[in-house]
Design an enzyme around this catalytic site. Sequence first.
Site, PDB file in Angstrom:
ATOM      1  N   LYS A  73       0.840  -1.199   0.000  1.00 31.98           N
ATOM      2  CA  LYS A  73       0.000   0.000   0.000  1.00 31.98           C
ATOM      3  C   LYS A  73       0.878   1.252   0.000  1.00 31.98           C
ATOM      4  O   LYS A  73       2.082   1.199   0.271  1.00 31.98           O
ATOM      5  CB  LYS A  73      -0.907   0.004   1.234  1.00 31.98           C
ATOM      6  CG  LYS A  73      -0.170   0.049   2.561  1.00 31.98           C
ATOM      7  CD  LYS A  73      -1.136   0.026   3.727  1.00 31.98           C
ATOM      8  CE  LYS A  73      -0.381   0.095   5.053  1.00 31.98           C
ATOM      9  NZ  LYS A  73      -1.295   0.143   6.213  1.00 31.98           N
ATOM     10  N   TYR A 122      14.555  30.366   8.233  1.00 35.17           N
ATOM     11  CA  TYR A 122      13.438  31.140   8.766  1.00 35.17           C
ATOM     12  C   TYR A 122      13.402  31.119  10.298  1.00 35.17           C
ATOM     13  O   TYR A 122      13.690  30.105  10.930  1.00 35.17           O
ATOM     14  CB  TYR A 122      12.111  30.573   8.253  1.00 35.17           C
ATOM     15  CG  TYR A 122      11.880  30.765   6.782  1.00 35.17           C
ATOM     16  CD1 TYR A 122      11.612  32.026   6.251  1.00 35.17           C
ATOM     17  CD2 TYR A 122      11.910  29.686   5.915  1.00 35.17           C
ATOM     18  CE1 TYR A 122      11.380  32.197   4.897  1.00 35.17           C
ATOM     19  CE2 TYR A 122      11.682  29.841   4.558  1.00 35.17           C
ATOM     20  CZ  TYR A 122      11.418  31.111   4.055  1.00 35.17           C
ATOM     21  OH  TYR A 122      11.193  31.271   2.711  1.00 35.17           O
TER      22      TYR A 122
END
Length: 452
Positions: free
Chosen positions: A63, A303
Amino acid sequence: MSLNAAPQWDFSSDTGRENYERALKVYPGQVIVDLAALASNMKQLTQTVAVSGSDAQVMGVIKADAYGHGLIPTALAALAGGATWLGSAQPREALLLRQAGIGPDRCRILVWMYNSAAAPLQELIEHDIDISVGSLIGIAQVAQAAQALGRQARVHVEVETGFGRNGFTADCFDRALADLKDGAQRGLFDVVGLWSHLAVADMPQVSEFVTSTDEQISNFEAFSERMQAAGLEPRVRHLANTAATLTRPEIHYDLTRPGIGLYGYEPDPSMGTPANYHLHPAMTVQAQLGTIKDLPAGHGISYGRTYVTERPTSTAIMPLGYADGIHRSASGCDAAGFTGHDHLGGPVRVMTKKGPKLVHVSGRVCMDQCVLDLQGMASEMGVAEGDTVVLFGPGRGVDYAEPTADDWALSAQTISYEIFVCLRNRIPRLYLHAPQVLSEEDLLLLDPASIL
Protein backbone atom coordinates in the site's frame (compact mmCIF):
# COMPACT_ATOMS: atom_id res chain seq x y z
CA MET A 1 36.08 15.69 -8.49
CA SER A 2 33.00 15.71 -6.25
CA LEU A 3 33.07 13.80 -2.99
CA ASN A 4 30.47 11.07 -2.60
CA ALA A 5 29.01 9.95 0.73
CA ALA A 6 26.84 7.30 -0.97
CA PRO A 7 27.92 3.72 -1.69
CA GLN A 8 29.55 2.85 -4.98
CA TRP A 9 26.40 1.72 -6.72
CA ASP A 10 26.45 -1.68 -8.41
CA PHE A 11 25.28 -0.77 -11.90
CA SER A 12 23.92 -3.66 -13.92
CA SER A 13 25.24 -2.25 -17.22
CA ASP A 14 26.56 0.83 -18.94
CA THR A 15 22.94 1.74 -19.56
CA GLY A 16 22.30 1.59 -15.82
CA ARG A 17 25.16 4.02 -15.23
CA GLU A 18 23.75 6.32 -17.91
CA ASN A 19 20.33 6.18 -16.22
CA TYR A 20 21.95 7.22 -12.96
CA GLU A 21 23.83 10.13 -14.52
CA ARG A 22 20.67 11.24 -16.29
CA ALA A 23 18.74 11.20 -13.01
CA LEU A 24 21.33 13.48 -11.41
CA LYS A 25 20.65 16.01 -14.16
CA VAL A 26 16.88 15.70 -13.78
CA TYR A 27 16.78 16.40 -10.05
CA PRO A 28 19.30 17.09 -7.24
CA GLY A 29 18.03 14.18 -5.14
CA GLN A 30 17.44 10.49 -5.79
CA VAL A 31 15.73 7.56 -4.09
CA ILE A 32 17.70 4.36 -4.67
CA VAL A 33 15.78 1.14 -3.99
CA ASP A 34 17.59 -2.19 -3.85
CA LEU A 35 15.25 -4.83 -5.27
CA ALA A 36 17.59 -7.57 -4.07
CA ALA A 37 17.11 -6.33 -0.50
CA LEU A 38 13.32 -6.35 -0.93
CA ALA A 39 13.35 -9.90 -2.30
CA SER A 40 15.72 -11.01 0.46
CA ASN A 41 13.50 -9.49 3.15
CA MET A 42 10.46 -11.28 1.79
CA LYS A 43 12.40 -14.54 1.63
CA GLN A 44 13.44 -14.05 5.26
CA LEU A 45 9.85 -13.40 6.31
CA THR A 46 8.57 -16.48 4.48
CA GLN A 47 11.33 -18.56 6.07
CA THR A 48 10.37 -17.19 9.49
CA VAL A 49 6.85 -18.44 8.92
CA ALA A 50 8.04 -21.80 7.61
CA VAL A 51 10.45 -22.36 10.51
CA SER A 52 7.60 -21.82 12.95
CA GLY A 53 5.99 -24.95 11.59
CA SER A 54 3.19 -23.05 9.93
CA ASP A 55 2.12 -23.62 6.34
CA ALA A 56 0.74 -20.08 6.20
CA GLN A 57 1.23 -18.05 3.06
CA VAL A 58 2.77 -14.58 3.21
CA MET A 59 1.36 -11.33 1.86
CA GLY A 60 3.59 -8.46 0.82
CA VAL A 61 1.82 -5.24 1.85
CA ILE A 62 2.48 -2.74 -0.93
CA LYS A 63 0.00 0.00 0.00
CA ALA A 64 0.92 3.69 -0.28
CA ASP A 65 3.05 3.18 -3.40
CA ALA A 66 4.82 0.37 -1.57
CA TYR A 67 5.65 2.63 1.38
CA GLY A 68 7.16 5.09 -1.08
CA HIS A 69 9.44 2.50 -2.69
CA GLY A 70 7.44 2.22 -5.93
CA LEU A 71 4.39 0.01 -6.47
CA ILE A 72 5.23 -2.22 -9.44
CA PRO A 73 8.96 -2.79 -8.79
CA THR A 74 8.32 -3.60 -5.14
CA ALA A 75 5.42 -5.93 -5.91
CA LEU A 76 7.56 -7.84 -8.38
CA ALA A 77 10.45 -8.08 -5.92
CA ALA A 78 8.09 -9.31 -3.18
CA LEU A 79 6.78 -12.03 -5.48
CA ALA A 80 10.33 -12.96 -6.43
CA GLY A 81 11.05 -13.33 -2.71
CA GLY A 82 8.20 -15.77 -2.13
CA ALA A 83 5.07 -13.72 -1.46
CA THR A 84 1.90 -15.29 -2.81
CA TRP A 85 -0.42 -12.44 -1.82
CA LEU A 86 -0.19 -8.67 -2.22
CA GLY A 87 -2.07 -6.23 -0.03
CA SER A 88 -3.15 -2.77 -1.13
CA ALA A 89 -5.32 -0.53 0.98
CA GLN A 90 -6.74 1.34 -2.00
CA PRO A 91 -8.47 -0.21 -5.04
CA ARG A 92 -6.51 2.02 -7.40
CA GLU A 93 -3.19 0.35 -6.63
CA ALA A 94 -4.67 -3.14 -6.76
CA LEU A 95 -6.06 -2.43 -10.21
CA LEU A 96 -2.70 -1.03 -11.34
CA LEU A 97 -1.08 -4.32 -10.34
CA ARG A 98 -3.55 -6.33 -12.40
CA GLN A 99 -3.27 -3.91 -15.34
CA ALA A 100 0.51 -4.30 -15.22
CA GLY A 101 0.06 -8.00 -15.85
CA ILE A 102 0.23 -9.47 -12.34
CA GLY A 103 -2.67 -11.86 -12.75
CA PRO A 104 -4.61 -14.04 -10.28
CA ASP A 105 -2.69 -17.06 -11.51
CA ARG A 106 0.38 -15.48 -9.96
CA CYS A 107 -0.94 -14.02 -6.72
CA ARG A 108 -4.04 -13.00 -4.84
CA ILE A 109 -4.55 -9.29 -4.12
CA LEU A 110 -6.58 -7.92 -1.21
CA VAL A 111 -8.01 -4.40 -0.87
CA TRP A 112 -9.62 -3.06 2.30
CA MET A 113 -9.92 0.73 2.21
CA TYR A 114 -12.65 2.26 0.08
CA ASN A 115 -15.89 4.23 0.03
CA SER A 116 -18.37 1.53 -0.91
CA ALA A 117 -20.77 4.04 -2.46
CA ALA A 118 -18.23 5.14 -5.06
CA ALA A 119 -15.51 2.47 -5.19
CA PRO A 120 -14.96 0.58 -8.48
CA LEU A 121 -16.31 -2.63 -6.97
CA GLN A 122 -17.36 -4.17 -10.28
CA GLU A 123 -13.89 -3.56 -11.67
CA LEU A 124 -12.31 -5.17 -8.63
CA ILE A 125 -14.50 -8.24 -8.99
CA GLU A 126 -13.85 -8.40 -12.73
CA HIS A 127 -10.08 -8.38 -12.09
CA ASP A 128 -10.38 -11.15 -9.49
CA ILE A 129 -9.29 -8.94 -6.60
CA ASP A 130 -10.33 -9.93 -3.06
CA ILE A 131 -12.39 -7.29 -1.26
CA SER A 132 -12.60 -6.74 2.47
CA VAL A 133 -16.01 -5.98 3.95
CA GLY A 134 -16.41 -4.40 7.36
CA SER A 135 -19.81 -2.74 7.27
CA LEU A 136 -23.37 -3.73 6.42
CA ILE A 137 -23.47 -1.08 3.72
CA GLY A 138 -20.26 -2.51 2.31
CA ILE A 139 -21.76 -6.00 2.12
CA ALA A 140 -24.81 -4.64 0.30
CA GLN A 141 -22.73 -2.64 -2.18
CA VAL A 142 -20.42 -5.56 -3.00
CA ALA A 143 -23.45 -7.81 -3.45
CA GLN A 144 -25.01 -5.26 -5.80
CA ALA A 145 -21.78 -5.05 -7.83
CA ALA A 146 -21.50 -8.83 -8.04
CA GLN A 147 -25.11 -9.17 -9.17
CA ALA A 148 -24.72 -6.48 -11.82
CA LEU A 149 -21.60 -8.15 -13.14
CA GLY A 150 -22.99 -11.65 -12.91
CA ARG A 151 -19.86 -12.79 -11.15
CA GLN A 152 -19.05 -13.93 -7.62
CA ALA A 153 -17.04 -11.59 -5.38
CA ARG A 154 -14.26 -12.94 -3.19
CA VAL A 155 -14.70 -11.30 0.22
CA HIS A 156 -12.74 -11.17 3.47
CA VAL A 157 -14.67 -10.27 6.60
CA GLU A 158 -12.91 -7.70 8.79
CA VAL A 159 -13.73 -7.73 12.49
CA GLU A 160 -13.04 -5.28 15.31
CA THR A 161 -10.99 -7.09 17.95
CA GLY A 162 -9.70 -4.15 19.97
CA PHE A 163 -8.04 -1.75 17.56
CA GLY A 164 -10.95 0.66 17.51
CA ARG A 165 -10.73 1.23 13.80
CA ASN A 166 -12.33 -0.87 11.03
CA GLY A 167 -14.41 -4.01 11.05
CA PHE A 168 -17.62 -5.47 12.44
CA THR A 169 -18.15 -5.21 16.17
CA ALA A 170 -19.41 -8.17 18.16
CA ASP A 171 -22.83 -6.53 18.49
CA CYS A 172 -23.56 -6.33 14.76
CA PHE A 173 -21.75 -9.47 13.67
CA ASP A 174 -24.85 -11.69 13.60
CA ARG A 175 -26.53 -9.30 11.16
CA ALA A 176 -23.40 -9.26 9.03
CA LEU A 177 -23.24 -13.06 9.00
CA ALA A 178 -26.87 -13.26 7.92
CA ASP A 179 -26.24 -10.88 5.03
CA LEU A 180 -23.05 -12.70 4.04
CA LYS A 181 -24.78 -16.07 4.14
CA ASP A 182 -27.62 -14.73 2.04
CA GLY A 183 -25.16 -13.38 -0.51
CA ALA A 184 -23.25 -16.68 -0.57
CA GLN A 185 -26.46 -18.68 -1.11
CA ARG A 186 -27.39 -16.39 -3.99
CA GLY A 187 -24.00 -17.02 -5.58
CA LEU A 188 -22.81 -13.44 -5.09
CA PHE A 189 -20.09 -14.09 -2.49
CA ASP A 190 -17.24 -16.48 -2.02
CA VAL A 191 -16.52 -15.82 1.65
CA VAL A 192 -12.79 -16.44 1.58
CA GLY A 193 -11.35 -14.90 4.71
CA LEU A 194 -11.65 -13.53 8.21
CA TRP A 195 -9.20 -10.93 9.42
CA SER A 196 -8.40 -8.19 11.88
CA HIS A 197 -5.53 -5.88 12.76
CA LEU A 198 -3.34 -5.79 15.86
CA ALA A 199 -2.86 -2.53 17.75
CA VAL A 200 0.24 -3.00 19.89
CA ALA A 201 1.98 -6.19 18.77
CA ASP A 202 5.02 -4.06 17.89
CA MET A 203 5.83 -3.56 21.58
CA PRO A 204 6.17 -7.11 22.93
CA GLN A 205 8.37 -5.94 25.80
CA VAL A 206 5.45 -4.03 27.40
CA SER A 207 3.47 -6.47 29.53
CA GLU A 208 0.27 -4.41 29.27
CA PHE A 209 0.50 -4.52 25.48
CA VAL A 210 1.17 -8.25 25.48
CA THR A 211 -2.04 -8.68 27.47
CA SER A 212 -3.90 -6.42 25.04
CA THR A 213 -2.65 -8.45 22.08
CA ASP A 214 -3.69 -11.66 23.84
CA GLU A 215 -7.17 -10.20 24.24
CA GLN A 216 -7.31 -9.32 20.56
CA ILE A 217 -6.33 -12.87 19.66
CA SER A 218 -9.03 -14.24 21.94
CA ASN A 219 -11.60 -11.93 20.37
CA PHE A 220 -10.50 -13.00 16.91
CA GLU A 221 -10.95 -16.65 17.83
CA ALA A 222 -14.44 -15.87 19.14
CA PHE A 223 -15.39 -14.21 15.85
CA SER A 224 -14.01 -17.24 14.02
CA GLU A 225 -16.15 -19.61 16.06
CA ARG A 226 -19.26 -17.53 15.41
CA MET A 227 -18.54 -17.54 11.71
CA GLN A 228 -18.07 -21.31 11.67
CA ALA A 229 -21.31 -21.78 13.59
CA ALA A 230 -23.10 -19.76 10.91
CA GLY A 231 -21.80 -22.15 8.26
CA LEU A 232 -19.30 -19.67 6.82
CA GLU A 233 -15.99 -21.18 7.90
CA PRO A 234 -13.24 -18.98 6.41
CA ARG A 235 -10.51 -20.66 4.39
CA VAL A 236 -7.99 -17.89 5.02
CA ARG A 237 -7.69 -16.40 8.50
CA HIS A 238 -5.12 -13.64 8.91
CA LEU A 239 -4.14 -11.44 11.83
CA ALA A 240 -0.33 -11.21 11.98
CA ASN A 241 1.39 -7.99 10.87
CA THR A 242 5.20 -7.71 10.70
CA ALA A 243 5.58 -7.71 14.48
CA ALA A 244 3.41 -10.80 14.95
CA THR A 245 5.02 -12.51 11.97
CA LEU A 246 8.36 -12.13 13.76
CA THR A 247 7.29 -12.78 17.36
CA ARG A 248 3.89 -14.53 17.45
CA PRO A 249 4.12 -17.78 15.46
CA GLU A 250 0.98 -19.11 17.14
CA ILE A 251 -1.15 -16.64 15.15
CA HIS A 252 0.32 -17.11 11.71
CA TYR A 253 -2.95 -18.90 10.88
CA ASP A 254 -3.34 -19.24 7.09
CA LEU A 255 -1.72 -15.98 6.01
CA THR A 256 0.55 -13.31 7.50
CA ARG A 257 0.68 -9.69 6.34
CA PRO A 258 4.14 -8.16 6.87
CA GLY A 259 4.40 -4.54 5.80
CA ILE A 260 7.39 -2.64 7.18
CA GLY A 261 9.45 -5.84 7.39
CA LEU A 262 9.38 -6.13 3.60
CA TYR A 263 11.16 -2.79 3.40
CA GLY A 264 13.84 -3.87 5.84
CA TYR A 265 12.78 -2.19 9.08
CA GLU A 266 11.58 -3.37 12.45
CA PRO A 267 8.03 -2.27 13.41
CA ASP A 268 9.25 -0.25 16.40
CA PRO A 269 12.80 0.61 17.54
CA SER A 270 11.98 -0.92 20.91
CA MET A 271 12.04 -4.30 19.15
CA GLY A 272 15.69 -3.83 18.20
CA THR A 273 17.25 -3.19 14.83
CA PRO A 274 16.59 -4.72 11.40
CA ALA A 275 19.74 -6.81 11.78
CA ASN A 276 18.15 -8.59 14.75
CA TYR A 277 15.66 -10.07 12.30
CA HIS A 278 18.02 -10.49 9.31
CA LEU A 279 16.27 -7.68 7.47
CA HIS A 280 18.02 -5.12 5.28
CA PRO A 281 16.70 -1.59 4.57
CA ALA A 282 16.10 -1.30 0.85
CA MET A 283 15.94 2.48 0.40
CA THR A 284 18.69 5.08 0.26
CA VAL A 285 17.89 8.78 -0.14
CA GLN A 286 20.69 10.97 -1.41
CA ALA A 287 21.10 14.52 -2.69
CA GLN A 288 23.70 16.73 -4.36
CA LEU A 289 24.77 19.83 -2.48
CA GLY A 290 24.01 23.30 -3.72
CA THR A 291 25.64 26.52 -2.56
CA ILE A 292 28.54 26.36 -0.09
CA LYS A 293 29.44 29.49 1.84
CA ASP A 294 31.31 30.65 4.94
CA LEU A 295 29.49 32.35 7.80
CA PRO A 296 30.77 34.13 10.91
CA ALA A 297 29.84 33.20 14.47
CA GLY A 298 26.44 34.51 15.53
CA HIS A 299 24.84 34.24 12.10
CA GLY A 300 21.23 33.08 11.89
CA ILE A 301 20.22 30.26 9.54
CA SER A 302 16.89 29.86 7.79
CA TYR A 303 13.44 31.14 8.77
CA GLY A 304 12.77 32.34 12.28
CA ARG A 305 16.45 32.48 13.27
CA THR A 306 15.97 29.28 15.27
CA TYR A 307 19.59 28.28 14.66
CA VAL A 308 22.54 30.61 15.18
CA THR A 309 26.13 29.61 14.38
CA GLU A 310 28.32 29.25 17.46
CA ARG A 311 31.61 29.80 15.62
CA PRO A 312 32.85 30.60 12.13
CA THR A 313 31.67 27.76 9.90
CA SER A 314 30.63 26.79 6.41
CA THR A 315 27.08 25.92 5.41
CA ALA A 316 25.80 23.86 2.52
CA ILE A 317 22.44 23.88 0.82
CA MET A 318 20.82 20.44 0.56
CA PRO A 319 18.24 20.97 -2.20
CA LEU A 320 15.43 18.85 -0.77
CA GLY A 321 12.70 20.32 1.41
CA TYR A 322 9.22 19.72 2.70
CA ALA A 323 7.86 19.81 -0.87
CA ASP A 324 9.91 16.64 -1.34
CA GLY A 325 8.58 15.09 1.86
CA ILE A 326 11.41 16.15 4.16
CA HIS A 327 9.66 16.67 7.47
CA ARG A 328 9.66 20.24 8.75
CA SER A 329 9.67 18.73 12.23
CA ALA A 330 13.19 17.52 11.43
CA SER A 331 14.38 21.12 11.50
CA GLY A 332 17.35 21.88 13.73
CA CYS A 333 17.56 24.59 16.36
CA ASP A 334 20.05 25.55 19.05
CA ALA A 335 20.01 27.42 22.33
CA ALA A 336 21.47 30.52 20.72
CA GLY A 337 18.49 30.76 18.37
CA PHE A 338 15.04 32.23 18.87
CA THR A 339 13.55 29.16 20.56
CA GLY A 340 16.31 29.04 23.16
CA HIS A 341 16.62 25.26 23.11
CA ASP A 342 18.52 22.59 21.20
CA HIS A 343 17.03 20.09 18.78
CA LEU A 344 19.14 18.06 16.38
CA GLY A 345 17.78 18.29 12.87
CA GLY A 346 17.69 15.39 10.49
CA PRO A 347 21.09 13.67 10.17
CA VAL A 348 23.02 13.78 6.90
CA ARG A 349 26.20 11.94 5.93
CA VAL A 350 28.73 14.06 4.06
CA MET A 351 32.09 12.99 2.75
CA THR A 352 35.24 14.93 3.59
CA LYS A 353 38.88 14.50 2.64
CA LYS A 354 39.33 12.68 5.95
CA GLY A 355 36.30 10.43 5.57
CA PRO A 356 32.58 10.53 6.31
CA LYS A 357 31.14 13.07 8.73
CA LEU A 358 27.66 13.41 10.21
CA VAL A 359 26.02 16.83 10.12
CA HIS A 360 22.45 17.91 10.76
CA VAL A 361 19.76 20.06 9.22
CA SER A 362 20.35 23.49 10.71
CA GLY A 363 17.43 25.86 11.03
CA ARG A 364 13.99 25.30 9.60
CA VAL A 365 13.40 22.97 6.68
CA CYS A 366 12.24 25.08 3.73
CA MET A 367 9.98 24.12 0.86
CA ASP A 368 12.75 23.11 -1.54
CA GLN A 369 15.89 23.04 0.58
CA CYS A 370 17.59 22.61 3.93
CA VAL A 371 20.73 24.22 5.29
CA LEU A 372 23.51 22.11 6.77
CA ASP A 373 26.00 23.54 9.24
CA LEU A 374 29.17 21.68 8.31
CA GLN A 375 30.66 22.43 11.74
CA GLY A 376 33.92 23.47 10.13
CA MET A 377 35.31 25.14 7.04
CA ALA A 378 34.38 23.53 3.75
CA SER A 379 37.72 24.47 2.21
CA GLU A 380 39.53 22.47 4.87
CA MET A 381 37.16 19.50 4.63
CA GLY A 382 37.09 19.43 0.84
CA VAL A 383 33.29 19.71 0.75
CA ALA A 384 32.05 21.43 -2.41
CA GLU A 385 28.95 22.15 -4.44
CA GLY A 386 27.82 19.03 -6.28
CA ASP A 387 28.97 16.58 -3.60
CA THR A 388 26.56 13.70 -2.98
CA VAL A 389 25.30 13.39 0.59
CA VAL A 390 23.10 10.68 2.13
CA LEU A 391 20.04 11.44 4.22
CA PHE A 392 19.44 7.83 5.14
CA GLY A 393 19.98 4.28 3.97
CA PRO A 394 20.97 0.90 5.33
CA GLY A 395 23.55 1.42 8.04
CA ARG A 396 24.54 1.23 11.66
CA GLY A 397 23.11 4.58 12.70
CA VAL A 398 24.30 8.09 13.52
CA ASP A 399 27.13 6.91 15.78
CA TYR A 400 28.81 5.59 12.65
CA ALA A 401 27.78 8.45 10.36
CA GLU A 402 25.40 5.99 8.70
CA PRO A 403 21.96 7.54 9.32
CA THR A 404 18.84 5.41 8.90
CA ALA A 405 15.16 6.19 8.50
CA ASP A 406 14.82 5.45 12.22
CA ASP A 407 17.27 8.28 12.92
CA TRP A 408 15.24 10.67 10.80
CA ALA A 409 12.09 9.50 12.54
CA LEU A 410 13.68 10.30 15.90
CA SER A 411 14.51 13.83 14.78
CA ALA A 412 11.07 14.37 13.24
CA GLN A 413 9.29 12.75 16.21
CA THR A 414 7.54 10.22 14.03
CA ILE A 415 8.09 6.67 12.73
CA SER A 416 10.11 5.28 9.86
CA TYR A 417 6.92 4.49 7.92
CA GLU A 418 6.11 8.20 7.61
CA ILE A 419 9.65 9.05 6.59
CA PHE A 420 9.25 6.73 3.56
CA VAL A 421 5.72 7.42 2.44
CA CYS A 422 6.01 11.21 2.56
CA LEU A 423 8.77 11.26 -0.05
CA ARG A 424 7.28 12.93 -3.11
CA ASN A 425 7.45 11.41 -6.56
CA ARG A 426 9.32 14.37 -7.97
CA ILE A 427 12.40 12.66 -6.52
CA PRO A 428 13.39 10.03 -9.11
CA ARG A 429 13.13 6.39 -8.00
CA LEU A 430 16.00 4.24 -9.27
CA TYR A 431 16.26 0.47 -8.87
CA LEU A 432 19.33 -1.60 -8.11
CA HIS A 433 19.77 -5.28 -8.98
CA ALA A 434 16.61 -5.50 -11.08
CA PRO A 435 18.12 -7.92 -13.64
CA GLN A 436 19.41 -10.17 -10.84
CA VAL A 437 16.03 -10.35 -9.11
CA LEU A 438 13.39 -10.15 -11.83
CA SER A 439 12.65 -12.31 -14.84
CA GLU A 440 13.01 -10.90 -18.33
CA GLU A 441 9.22 -10.63 -18.52
CA ASP A 442 9.03 -8.70 -15.25
CA LEU A 443 11.82 -6.35 -16.29
CA LEU A 444 9.62 -5.24 -19.16
CA LEU A 445 7.11 -3.94 -16.60
CA LEU A 446 9.60 -1.38 -15.25
CA ASP A 447 10.46 2.00 -16.68
CA PRO A 448 13.78 1.24 -18.44
CA ALA A 449 15.16 4.61 -17.34
CA SER A 450 14.70 3.60 -13.67
CA ILE A 451 16.96 0.53 -13.83
CA LEU A 452 20.50 1.01 -12.57
